[in-house]
Every structure is written in C-alpha cells, then in structure tokens.
Design an enzyme around this catalytic site. Structure first.
Site, mmCIF file in Angstrom:
data_model
loop_
_atom_site.group_PDB
_atom_site.id
_atom_site.type_symbol
_atom_site.label_atom_id
_atom_site.label_comp_id
_atom_site.label_asym_id
_atom_site.label_seq_id
_atom_site.Cartn_x
_atom_site.Cartn_y
_atom_site.Cartn_z
ATOM 1 C CG ASP A 63 7.482 27.246 13.188
ATOM 2 O OD1 ASP A 63 8.174 26.651 14.046
ATOM 3 O OD2 ASP A 63 6.852 26.655 12.298
ATOM 4 C CB VAL A 64 11.906 27.736 17.129
ATOM 5 C CG1 VAL A 64 11.556 28.815 18.129
ATOM 6 C CG2 VAL A 64 11.297 26.396 17.517
ATOM 7 C CG ASN A 90 11.734 27.003 27.280
ATOM 8 O OD1 ASN A 90 11.799 26.141 28.159
ATOM 9 N ND2 ASN A 90 10.581 27.544 26.895
ATOM 10 C CE1 TYR A 153 10.197 16.943 24.777
ATOM 11 C CE2 TYR A 153 10.695 15.156 26.285
ATOM 12 C CZ TYR A 153 10.537 16.509 26.034
ATOM 13 O OH TYR A 153 10.734 17.421 27.054
ATOM 14 C CE LYS A 157 13.261 18.650 24.838
ATOM 15 N NZ LYS A 157 13.431 20.106 24.807
ATOM 16 C CB THR A 188 4.776 23.361 32.733
ATOM 17 O OG1 THR A 188 5.079 22.168 31.993
ATOM 18 C CG2 THR A 188 6.040 23.906 33.369
HETATM 19 P P1 NAD Z 1 5.184 24.609 27.548
HETATM 20 O O1 NAD Z 1 4.315 23.834 26.610
HETATM 21 O O2 NAD Z 1 4.544 25.613 28.451
HETATM 22 O O3 NAD Z 1 6.354 25.337 26.748
HETATM 23 C C1 NAD Z 1 6.704 25.085 25.427
HETATM 24 C C2 NAD Z 1 6.717 26.400 24.687
HETATM 25 O O4 NAD Z 1 7.245 26.201 23.377
HETATM 26 C C3 NAD Z 1 5.293 26.973 24.524
HETATM 27 O O5 NAD Z 1 5.309 28.350 24.879
HETATM 28 C C4 NAD Z 1 5.029 26.818 23.036
HETATM 29 O O6 NAD Z 1 4.174 27.801 22.501
HETATM 30 C C5 NAD Z 1 6.449 26.935 22.470
HETATM 31 N N1 NAD Z 1 6.563 26.366 21.134
HETATM 32 C C6 NAD Z 1 6.201 25.133 20.742
HETATM 33 N N2 NAD Z 1 6.439 24.985 19.421
HETATM 34 C C7 NAD Z 1 6.977 26.159 18.993
HETATM 35 C C8 NAD Z 1 7.436 26.623 17.747
HETATM 36 N N3 NAD Z 1 7.385 25.847 16.637
HETATM 37 N N4 NAD Z 1 7.939 27.881 17.655
HETATM 38 C C9 NAD Z 1 7.964 28.680 18.752
HETATM 39 N N5 NAD Z 1 7.556 28.290 19.971
HETATM 40 C C10 NAD Z 1 7.055 27.042 20.080
HETATM 41 O O7 NAD Z 1 5.950 23.513 28.399
HETATM 42 P P2 NAD Z 1 7.241 23.605 29.345
HETATM 43 O O8 NAD Z 1 7.120 22.479 30.265
HETATM 44 O O9 NAD Z 1 7.444 24.987 29.861
HETATM 45 O O10 NAD Z 1 8.399 23.255 28.293
HETATM 46 C C11 NAD Z 1 9.526 24.084 28.045
HETATM 47 C C12 NAD Z 1 10.716 23.218 27.681
HETATM 48 O O11 NAD Z 1 11.036 22.401 28.797
HETATM 49 C C13 NAD Z 1 10.485 22.268 26.503
HETATM 50 O O12 NAD Z 1 11.625 22.235 25.683
HETATM 51 C C14 NAD Z 1 10.289 20.929 27.188
HETATM 52 O O13 NAD Z 1 10.656 19.855 26.344
HETATM 53 C C15 NAD Z 1 11.213 21.063 28.377
HETATM 54 N N6 NAD Z 1 10.917 20.156 29.491
HETATM 55 C C16 NAD Z 1 9.761 20.265 30.213
HETATM 56 C C17 NAD Z 1 9.543 19.365 31.271
HETATM 57 C C18 NAD Z 1 8.301 19.402 32.139
HETATM 58 O O14 NAD Z 1 8.113 18.500 32.974
HETATM 59 N N7 NAD Z 1 7.443 20.390 32.022
HETATM 60 C C19 NAD Z 1 10.491 18.386 31.567
HETATM 61 C C20 NAD Z 1 11.650 18.305 30.790
HETATM 62 C C21 NAD Z 1 11.850 19.212 29.757
#
Ligand code: NAD
Length: 245
Positions: A63-64, A90, A153, A157, A188
């Site tokens: 858990d990060v 990430n 959020y 960020k 995603t």
């Molecule tokens: P996602 O939900 O597939 O990825 C998030 C990952 O973080 C998941 O694998 C989840 O299990 C992991 N996670 C969550 N809480 C955790 C914890 N406490 N400890 C360890 N792991 C944990 O979604 P994504 O879109 O791939 O998101 C990845 C990153 O990109 C995130 O930081 C998100 O804020 C950012 N982001 C995504 C988008 C988008 O449109 N998808 C846009 C801007 C930013």
C-alpha cells in the site's frame, strides 16, 4: 534498449497507465518491480511484462500510503536486484463527492495514496538511488484545471506538481532527475468509471482520448538518458486538450 541492466519500480503497475509503462520499460530491458495491492493482479501483470520482453519481474504487494510498506518494497527490490534506477509514481485514486459531503478521512485516503505515496517513494529513492537515477511522477491535468466533485484529487495532483519541483531541486545535487507527466483523458477504467464523464458534467471529445501507451512512451522518455537535461518538468500528455478555450 534504453533500460538494459536497469531496475525500475512502477507503482500501480498492475493496470492502466502503470501496466503500459511497465511493459514499455521492460521491453527496453528493465528489470521490473510492480507495486500494487493484490498479488493475483500483480502476477497477471508480471506475465504480460515478461511477454513484452522484461528480463525479470517481481510483484510486490504494498500500500503506497503506508511508509513502512514502501520502505519494505524498496528493501525487497535491492535484495532481489541489487540496485534501483527508475521509480514511476503512478498509483492513484480519485474520489467523487460534493465538498460539503467530504470528510477528513476521504481527504486522508486520497492524499495518502496520491501525494504521500509519491513522497514515500521519493524519500526511499533519495536514500538508495545512485547518481543517474530518475523519478517520474504521474500527476494529471487536474493539477492545473479541474471539474466539480474531485477537490481532493485536484489538490493532491497540484501538490504532486509542487513536490516534483522540490524534489527536482534536492535531487539535482544527488544526480537524480525528477519530472512529472500530466495525462489528460486516457482510455483506462479510471476514465470510463468517472461519474463526471458518465453524467456528461465533464465532456470529452473522442479526439482528446489518449492511450495508456501514449503516456507510457512519455514516461519512458523522461526516465531515460534521452531526457538527461530535463529536470523538474511537468509534461502534459493530453493531446492538446488543455490548450482549448
Ligand atoms: P488505474 O485505476 O488502472 O490505476 C491506478 C493504479 O493504482 C491501480 O493499479 C491501483 O490498484 C493502484 N493503487 C491504488 N491505490 C493504491 C495503493 N494504496 N497502493 C498501491 N497501489 C494502489 O487507472 P489509471 O488511469 O491507469 O491511473 C494511473 C495514474 O494516472 C493515476 O495516478 C491517475 O491519477 C493518473 N491519471 C489517469 C488519467 C486517466 O484519464 N486515466 C488521467 C490523468 C491522470
């Protein structure tokens, strides 16, 4: 093969942008540590990374938001692979609620994962990386402009962007580069599960939706020696969405 002989940690590496990044780094030679919460998902992701060419993959349940678990994941990385060259922060969570319904615990959860998780890995990287190490933080365009219902959020960020600047200053004398990417709308589950997107509060032109691989390619560039003179940058990967009036 920009990451030959290098070792990279990717948090949230079991899905979405994290998995695409891990596959990209692995295909360019990196030995990988995938950090996530569920061993079965990490195992499946590790299989995909090996198929993409990664020479070695370890799935570390962590858990990060928990400082001791982050320290243990980095310790495990060093025990297994003997070095740490790249950290991609990430892992992220997003919460949707009107401000007046939010609680301190809600904020602590989002800030714990999105901001403190990033801080904990930067701290460990600074303690253990050799000069030449790189850190890439996954922020969001919500750090700059945002929509209703996602205050924690957006704040987290924005703070990740600030932390990136601070860490880049302190990393520079150590020979460690720290940069951030700001993804826009990326295809995603996090995007399509977004209640603002589902309800139409947040409108997204299909032309403005990118692929996880688009972000992964930018992260790989920032983590590589190709970006040797890029330090403290916040790189938008949004197809130009934020430029539109
Ligand atoms: P996602 O939900 O597939 O990825 C998030 C990952 O973080 C998941 O694998 C989840 O299990 C992991 N996670 C969550 N809480 C955790 C914890 N406490 N400890 C360890 N792991 C944990 O979604 P994504 O879109 O791939 O998101 C990845 C990153 O990109 C995130 O930081 C998100 O804020 C950012 N982001 C995504 C988008 C988008 O449109 N998808 C846009 C801007 C930013």
């Amino acid at each position: 093969m920009r990451f030959q002989d290098k070792v990279a940690i990717v948090t949230g590496g079991a899905s979405g942008i994290g998995l695409a990044t891990a596959k990209r780094l692995g295909s360019e030679g990196a030995r990988l540590v995938l950090v996530g919460r569920a061993q079965d998902k990490l195992d499946q992701a590790a299989e995909q990374c090996r198929a993409a060419g990664a020479p070695a993959v370890w799935g570390s349940v962590c858990d990060v938001a928990d400082e001791a678990q982050v320290a243990a994941a980095v310790r495990g990385t060093l025990e297994r692979f003997g070095r740490l060259d790249v950290v991609v922060n990430n892992a992220g969570v997003m919460q949707f609620k009107p401000l007046e319904e939010q609680t301190g615990a809600d904020w602590q959860h989002v800030l714990g994962v999105d901001l403190l998780g990033t801080f904990f890995f930067i701290k460990e990287a600074f303690l253990h990386m050799k000069p030449g190490g790189t850190i890439v933080n996954v922020s969001s365009i919500h750090a700059v402009e945002t929509s209703p219902l996602v205050a924690s959020y957006a704040a987290a960020k924005a703070a990740v962007n600030s932390l990136t600047r601070s860490a880049s200053l302190e990393g520079k004398p150590k020979g460690i580069r720290v940069n951030a990417v700001l993804p826009g709308a990326i295809d995603t589950p996090m995007l399509w599960d977004n209640p603002n997107v589902k309800s139409g509060v947040e409108k997204i032109d299909p032309a403005d939706v990118g692929r996880p691989e688009d972000v992964a390619a930018t992260i790989a560039y920032l983590a590589s020696d190709d970006a040797a003179f890029v330090q403290g940058a916040a790189v938008r990967v949004d197809g130009g969405r934020l430029s539109q009036l």
